[in-house]
Design a protein around this motif. Sequence first.
Motif, short mmCIF file in Angstrom:
data_model
loop_
_atom_site.label_atom_id
_atom_site.label_comp_id
_atom_site.label_asym_id
_atom_site.label_seq_id
_atom_site.Cartn_x
_atom_site.Cartn_y
_atom_site.Cartn_z
N VAL A 46 12.65 57.97 12.98
CA VAL A 46 13.93 58.69 12.88
C VAL A 46 13.86 59.89 13.82
N VAL A 47 15.01 60.30 14.35
CA VAL A 47 15.03 61.51 15.19
C VAL A 47 16.14 62.46 14.75
N THR A 48 15.89 63.72 14.97
CA THR A 48 16.90 64.74 14.71
C THR A 48 17.98 64.60 15.77
N LYS A 49 19.24 64.48 15.34
CA LYS A 49 20.34 64.37 16.31
C LYS A 49 21.15 65.66 16.38
N TYR A 50 21.41 66.25 15.23
CA TYR A 50 22.36 67.36 15.21
C TYR A 50 22.09 68.29 14.03
N MET A 51 22.26 69.58 14.30
CA MET A 51 22.24 70.58 13.21
C MET A 51 23.46 71.47 13.37
N SER A 52 24.19 71.68 12.29
CA SER A 52 25.37 72.56 12.35
C SER A 52 24.91 74.01 12.33
N GLU A 53 25.86 74.92 12.16
CA GLU A 53 25.52 76.35 12.13
C GLU A 53 24.45 76.61 11.07
N ILE A 54 23.55 77.51 11.43
CA ILE A 54 22.48 77.88 10.50
C ILE A 54 22.79 79.28 10.01
N ASN A 55 22.92 79.41 8.70
CA ASN A 55 23.25 80.70 8.14
C ASN A 55 22.00 81.32 7.51
N PHE A 56 21.46 82.33 8.21
CA PHE A 56 20.31 83.05 7.64
C PHE A 56 20.90 84.08 6.67
N VAL A 57 20.94 83.73 5.41
CA VAL A 57 21.66 84.54 4.40
C VAL A 57 20.89 85.82 4.07
N SER A 58 19.59 85.67 3.85
CA SER A 58 18.78 86.87 3.56
C SER A 58 17.36 86.60 4.06
N SER A 59 16.57 87.65 4.18
CA SER A 59 15.23 87.43 4.76
C SER A 59 14.19 87.24 3.65
#
Length: 132
Positions: A46-59
């Motif tokens: 399997v391969v990674t095709k797509y990632m949508s927006e990544i929301n870094f909510v808190s650290s």
Amino acid sequence: MNFHTRKWVKPEDLNPNGSLFGGSLLRWIDEEAAIYAIVQLENPKVVTKYMSEINFVSSAKQGDIIELGITATAFGTTSITMCCEVRNKITRKSILTIDKIVFVNINDYGDPTPHGKTKIKYIDEQFEDLGN
Ligand SMILES: CCCCCCCCCCCCCCCC(=O)SCCNC(=O)CCNC(=O)[C@H](O)C(C)(C)COP(=O)(O)OP(=O)(O)OC[C@H]1O[C@@H](n2cnc3c(N)ncnc32)[C@H](O)[C@@H]1OP(=O)(O)O
């Protein structure tokens, strides 16, 4: 969503601000999503095709225990779409969310190939199959 994987934030995972480096977190997520897709599609290719927006909510900071949750949201012909949440294991505070991660099922030549799956297979069903 099931949170299968736990990680302990160690000094080597930190950015210069002393919080969890985003790149480390994304590497763990890609690996977790790959394992999830391999198990669901029953194909190690399997391969990674797509990632949508990544929301870094808190650290997250050194010593925190975080958990990674992935669940399938759609099965296409050759693809599987998943969503992801990472949260603090103890406080349950959200650290990151990704709405859409798409993996593609490929053949030996690297071409997309139909996987034939339509719904999530849960662990107990997989053990039932092995027992029969
Ligand atoms: C239990 C067993 C233990 C085994 C133990 C082994 C452990 C071993 C672990 C190894 C784990 C490896 C995990 C690697 C994880 C990486 O790191 S992979 C590396 C990064 N990714 C890549 O290099 C992929 C590069 N891209 C490609 O090769 C080609 O684009 C692909 C993926 C083959 C797709 O080719 P394509 O011509 O774009 O295909 P196309 O037919 O247009 O679309 C295919 C599907 O993707 C969808 N799609 C295309 N574009 C998009 C888009 N922008 N957005 C959303 N969906 C899209 C299409 O809708 C289609 O879906 P379906 O409708 O068929 O369901």
